[in-house]
Design a protein around this motif. Structure first.
Motif, PDB file in Angstrom:
ATOM      1  N   PHE A 199       0.851  -1.196   0.000  1.00 16.35           N
ATOM      2  CA  PHE A 199       0.000   0.000   0.000  1.00 16.35           C
ATOM      3  C   PHE A 199       0.879   1.236   0.000  1.00 16.35           C
ATOM      4  O   PHE A 199       1.947   1.270   0.605  1.00 16.35           O
ATOM      5  N   VAL A 200       0.419   2.240  -0.750  1.00 15.92           N
ATOM      6  CA  VAL A 200       1.186   3.463  -0.980  1.00 15.92           C
ATOM      7  C   VAL A 200       0.202   4.624  -1.011  1.00 15.92           C
ATOM      8  O   VAL A 200      -0.998   4.424  -1.035  1.00 15.92           O
ATOM      9  N   GLY A 201       0.729   5.846  -1.069  1.00 16.29           N
ATOM     10  CA  GLY A 201      -0.154   6.976  -1.306  1.00 16.29           C
ATOM     11  C   GLY A 201       0.171   8.186  -0.460  1.00 16.29           C
ATOM     12  O   GLY A 201       1.308   8.388  -0.054  1.00 16.29           O
ATOM     13  N   HIS A 202      -0.874   8.976  -0.235  1.00 16.50           N
ATOM     14  CA  HIS A 202      -0.738  10.140   0.632  1.00 16.50           C
ATOM     15  C   HIS A 202      -0.700   9.642   2.072  1.00 16.50           C
ATOM     16  O   HIS A 202      -1.385   8.677   2.397  1.00 16.50           O
ATOM     17  N   VAL A 203       0.073  10.295   2.916  1.00 16.71           N
ATOM     18  CA  VAL A 203      -0.072  10.039   4.345  1.00 16.71           C
ATOM     19  C   VAL A 203      -1.316  10.806   4.780  1.00 16.71           C
ATOM     20  O   VAL A 203      -1.405  12.013   4.556  1.00 16.71           O
ATOM     21  N   PRO A 204      -2.308  10.116   5.370  1.00 21.58           N
ATOM     22  CA  PRO A 204      -3.530  10.829   5.774  1.00 21.58           C
ATOM     23  C   PRO A 204      -3.199  11.944   6.775  1.00 21.58           C
ATOM     24  O   PRO A 204      -2.224  11.839   7.519  1.00 21.58           O
ATOM     25  N   ASN A 205      -4.040  12.970   6.788  1.00 25.00           N
ATOM     26  CA  ASN A 205      -3.828  14.082   7.725  1.00 25.00           C
ATOM     27  C   ASN A 205      -3.796  13.615   9.181  1.00 25.00           C
ATOM     28  O   ASN A 205      -3.161  14.243  10.024  1.00 25.00           O
ATOM     29  N   PRO A 209       3.925  10.966   9.057  1.00 18.35           N
ATOM     30  CA  PRO A 209       4.714  10.189   8.089  1.00 18.35           C
ATOM     31  C   PRO A 209       5.576   9.119   8.767  1.00 18.35           C
ATOM     32  O   PRO A 209       5.792   8.047   8.201  1.00 18.35           O
ATOM     33  N   ALA A 210       6.057   9.407   9.969  1.00 25.04           N
ATOM     34  CA  ALA A 210       6.859   8.403  10.687  1.00 25.04           C
ATOM     35  C   ALA A 210       5.997   7.185  11.030  1.00 25.04           C
ATOM     36  O   ALA A 210       6.429   6.043  10.878  1.00 25.04           O
ATOM     37  N   GLU A 211       4.758   7.439  11.457  1.00 26.62           N
ATOM     38  CA  GLU A 211       3.838   6.329  11.750  1.00 26.62           C
ATOM     39  C   GLU A 211       3.530   5.531  10.482  1.00 26.62           C
ATOM     40  O   GLU A 211       3.461   4.301  10.506  1.00 26.62           O
ATOM     41  N   ALA A 212       3.330   6.248   9.381  1.00 24.99           N
ATOM     42  CA  ALA A 212       3.032   5.581   8.109  1.00 24.99           C
ATOM     43  C   ALA A 212       4.208   4.694   7.702  1.00 24.99           C
ATOM     44  O   ALA A 212       4.027   3.564   7.239  1.00 24.99           O
ATOM     45  N   HIS A 222       4.224  12.913  -2.866  1.00 24.84           N
ATOM     46  CA  HIS A 222       4.167  14.384  -2.743  1.00 24.84           C
ATOM     47  C   HIS A 222       4.716  14.897  -1.411  1.00 24.84           C
ATOM     48  O   HIS A 222       4.353  15.984  -0.981  1.00 24.84           O
ATOM     49  N   LEU A 223       5.523  14.108  -0.718  1.00 25.85           N
ATOM     50  CA  LEU A 223       6.064  14.542   0.584  1.00 25.85           C
ATOM     51  C   LEU A 223       4.942  14.864   1.564  1.00 25.85           C
ATOM     52  O   LEU A 223       5.092  15.736   2.444  1.00 25.85           O
ATOM     53  N   THR A 224       3.809  14.177   1.443  1.00 29.60           N
ATOM     54  CA  THR A 224       2.638  14.532   2.266  1.00 29.60           C
ATOM     55  C   THR A 224       2.955  14.454   3.761  1.00 29.60           C
ATOM     56  O   THR A 224       3.563  13.503   4.234  1.00 29.60           O
ATOM     57  N   GLY A 225       2.531  15.469   4.460  1.00 31.08           N
ATOM     58  CA  GLY A 225       2.636  15.513   5.923  1.00 31.08           C
ATOM     59  C   GLY A 225       4.004  15.883   6.449  1.00 31.08           C
ATOM     60  O   GLY A 225       4.192  16.003   7.660  1.00 31.08           O
ATOM     61  N   MET A 226       4.977  16.084   5.569  1.00 36.20           N
ATOM     62  CA  MET A 226       6.353  16.202   6.062  1.00 36.20           C
ATOM     63  C   MET A 226       6.639  17.541   6.727  1.00 36.20           C
ATOM     64  O   MET A 226       7.295  17.587   7.754  1.00 36.20           O
ATOM     65  N   LEU A 227       6.156  18.643   6.121  1.00 38.47           N
ATOM     66  CA  LEU A 227       6.480  19.946   6.700  1.00 38.47           C
ATOM     67  C   LEU A 227       5.906  20.079   8.101  1.00 38.47           C
ATOM     68  O   LEU A 227       6.543  20.618   9.000  1.00 38.47           O
ATOM     69  N   ALA A 271      15.865  10.037   9.182  1.00 38.29           N
ATOM     70  CA  ALA A 271      16.491   8.825   9.744  1.00 38.29           C
ATOM     71  C   ALA A 271      15.475   7.676   9.810  1.00 38.29           C
ATOM     72  O   ALA A 271      15.799   6.510   9.575  1.00 38.29           O
ATOM     73  N   HIS A 272      14.246   8.039  10.114  1.00 41.34           N
ATOM     74  CA  HIS A 272      13.156   7.068  10.168  1.00 41.34           C
ATOM     75  C   HIS A 272      12.942   6.392   8.800  1.00 41.34           C
ATOM     76  O   HIS A 272      12.821   5.179   8.696  1.00 41.34           O
ATOM     77  N   PHE A 273      12.892   7.220   7.767  1.00 40.00           N
ATOM     78  CA  PHE A 273      12.701   6.690   6.409  1.00 40.00           C
ATOM     79  C   PHE A 273      13.879   5.813   5.989  1.00 40.00           C
ATOM     80  O   PHE A 273      13.703   4.813   5.302  1.00 40.00           O
ATOM     81  N   VAL A 274      15.076   6.211   6.400  1.00 37.96           N
ATOM     82  CA  VAL A 274      16.256   5.423   6.051  1.00 37.96           C
ATOM     83  C   VAL A 274      16.159   4.040   6.705  1.00 37.96           C
ATOM     84  O   VAL A 274      16.362   3.014   6.061  1.00 37.96           O
ATOM     85  N   LYS A 275      15.805   4.042   7.988  1.00 31.03           N
ATOM     86  CA  LYS A 275      15.726   2.787   8.741  1.00 31.03           C
ATOM     87  C   LYS A 275      14.709   1.839   8.094  1.00 31.03           C
ATOM     88  O   LYS A 275      14.985   0.669   7.886  1.00 31.03           O
TER      89      LYS A 275
END
Ligand SMILES: [Zn+2]
Length: 456
Positions: A199-205, A209-212, A222-227, A271-275
């Protein structure tokens, strides 16, 4: 016994016949080509590449050519693997050739419907010309979805049911979206794992993103939720975003997020995404388009000639309703984030969001490559984001993604070196799609036909 032998003789033919429109085509040979190795190794000069059927059958510098071969002198030219656009919404069947004409031999369709499933098969069989298609489920969104034809789910149970339903329907993967409630999202994540579908897509509001990333979402779009996550007011802003009911309210959340951006929080997220090795498909093309839609010079784009009038009208409607006051500042931050992610080892995918305003089928993938380089990727890293990375993402790197003997022949021949200037990917001399050769003349013919189809 006789039957079995007959079957053994016929079986390889049947297997080869599938997905191979060019059984009668003579072998294609590129001579004196420079092969760009997207793994980062040095380019291989003066190489001969032989294509038999849909495969690269030999690579060398001293190969005896098949007698009936169609020889292409590639002196001074550069061979790269066929490109992927990893985020498209394109449904204009008669213009799928625009992808091929631009060297885009594969796409990830991000909002599935039954037409796409049919076209996916027709393309694979060779009865329709277009890029390989990997097709999403319909968007799975919250109780009041943003887009029509989405699947609306309210809770965990409905989320799980939706995953089972779209898997059976034939989706290659599940697409999640912005308004999913938390419990529905985590239900989808767990059910997808159990069903063996990504499963992929937008991170819901409602989710960070770390939880996703921890929940196993394979790619974030689209880098959703990152800022918001990088703000030191993260919790407060996420709460405001869930409640935001207008573009203005969402704009205020973004403004505050920018003002309270925290480098350390950004580093933690990366770091989370890398892990977890969570893939990022930033779609800088559409982010830039959103920021520049009100600039008339940006909208004066010759590629509009390939876009059906009706779709152009919809694009203009969105222009009229757009507020780009802060999106340019946001865009700057997003560029920085993408560069930082690449340097840290987050895997990146090149995608455009084609179908959205001023994101053009095929053409815009080259915009994306250039934007990725502006964000800080080297040209070879940008190329990898559109070739080897997609192949790895799909688990298809044994047969796609690089130029190697035995792999499927999806190739682009360029007139100039893309490692010197990434914009040289636009100088296309020839394309090989699933073993089928299109020289410059044939590519121009495809462009002309697609233009005519768009204006019909
Ligand atoms: Zn999209």
């Amino acid at each position: 016994m006789k039957l079995r032998i007959a079957l053994l003789l016929i079986l390889p033919f049947l297997l080869l016949a599938r997905g191979k429109p060019n059984r009668t085509q003579a072998p294609i040979v590129f001579t004196h080509a420079t092969i760009i190795d997207v793994t980062g190794a040095a380019p291989r000069r003066d190489a001969t590449v032989v294509i038999t059927g849909d495969r690269i059958s030999a690579i060398g510098d001293n190969i005896s050519l098949p007698p009936d071969a169609h020889v292409v002198d590639a002196t001074g030219k550069f061979l790269i693997p066929g490109l992927w656009d990893m985020h498209v919404h394109w449904y204009v069947r008669d213009t799928f050739s625009l992808f091929i004409a631009n060297g885009v031999t594969g796409v990830r369709q991000m909002f599935g419907n039954s037409d796409l499933l049919r076209w996916r098969e027709q393309i694979a069989k060779g009865s329709l010309l277009g890029p390989r298609m990997v097709v999403a489920s319909p968007i799975i969104d919250g109780p009041e979805p943003i887009w029509p034809n989405s699947i609306a789910v309210r809770n965990e149970d409905e989320g799980r049911k939706a995953v089972r339903r779209v898997k059976q329907w034939g989706a290659d993967f599940v697409k999640v979206y912005a308004l999913l409630p938390r419990d529905a999202y985590f239900g989808i994540a767990d059910e997808a794992k159990q069903q063996g579908i990504t499963f992929v897509g937008h991170v819901p509001n409602s989710v960070s993103p770390a939880e996703a990333s921890d929940a196993g979402q394979k790619s974030i779009e689209h880098l959703t939720g990152m800022l918001i996550t990088c703000s030191d007011k993260e919790t407060e802003l996420r709460d405001k975003l869930v409640k935001a009911d207008s573009p203005e309210a969402r704009g205020r959340v973004q403004t505050t997020a920018l003002e309270t951006y925290d480098e350390k929080k950004a580093a933690d997220l990366i770091a989370h995404f890398v892990k977890n090795q969570t893939w990022q498909c930033p779609t800088l093309t559409v982010l830039r388009s959103n920021a520049y839609l009100l600039d008339e010079s940006f909208r004066r784009d010759g590629r509009l000639r390939y876009i059906p009038r009706l779709l152009q009208q919809r694009w203009n409607f969105r222009v009229a309703n757009h507020d780009s006051a802060i999106t340019k500042k946001v865009l700057q931050k997003q560029f920085e984030l993408v560069g930082a992610m690449q340097r840290a080892g987050v895997p990146i995918l090149a995608g455009t969001d084609t179908g959205n305003p001023f994101c053009f089928p095929g053409f815009s993938l080259h915009d994306e490559l250039a934007l990725l380089v502006i964000a800080g990727l080297t040209p070879v890293e940008a190329l990898r984001a559109a070739t080897l990375n997609p192949a790895k993402f799909f688990g298809l790197d044994q047969s796609l993604g690089t130029i190697e003997q035995g792999k499927i022949a999806d190739l682009v021949l360029l007139d100039a070196n893309p490692l010197l200037d990434i914009r040289n990917t636009q100088r296309i001399n020839a394309v090989v799609s699933n073993g089928r050769l299109f020289d410059r003349k044939a590519l121009d013919k495809l462009l002309g036909e697609a233009e005519a189809a768009a204006n019909r």
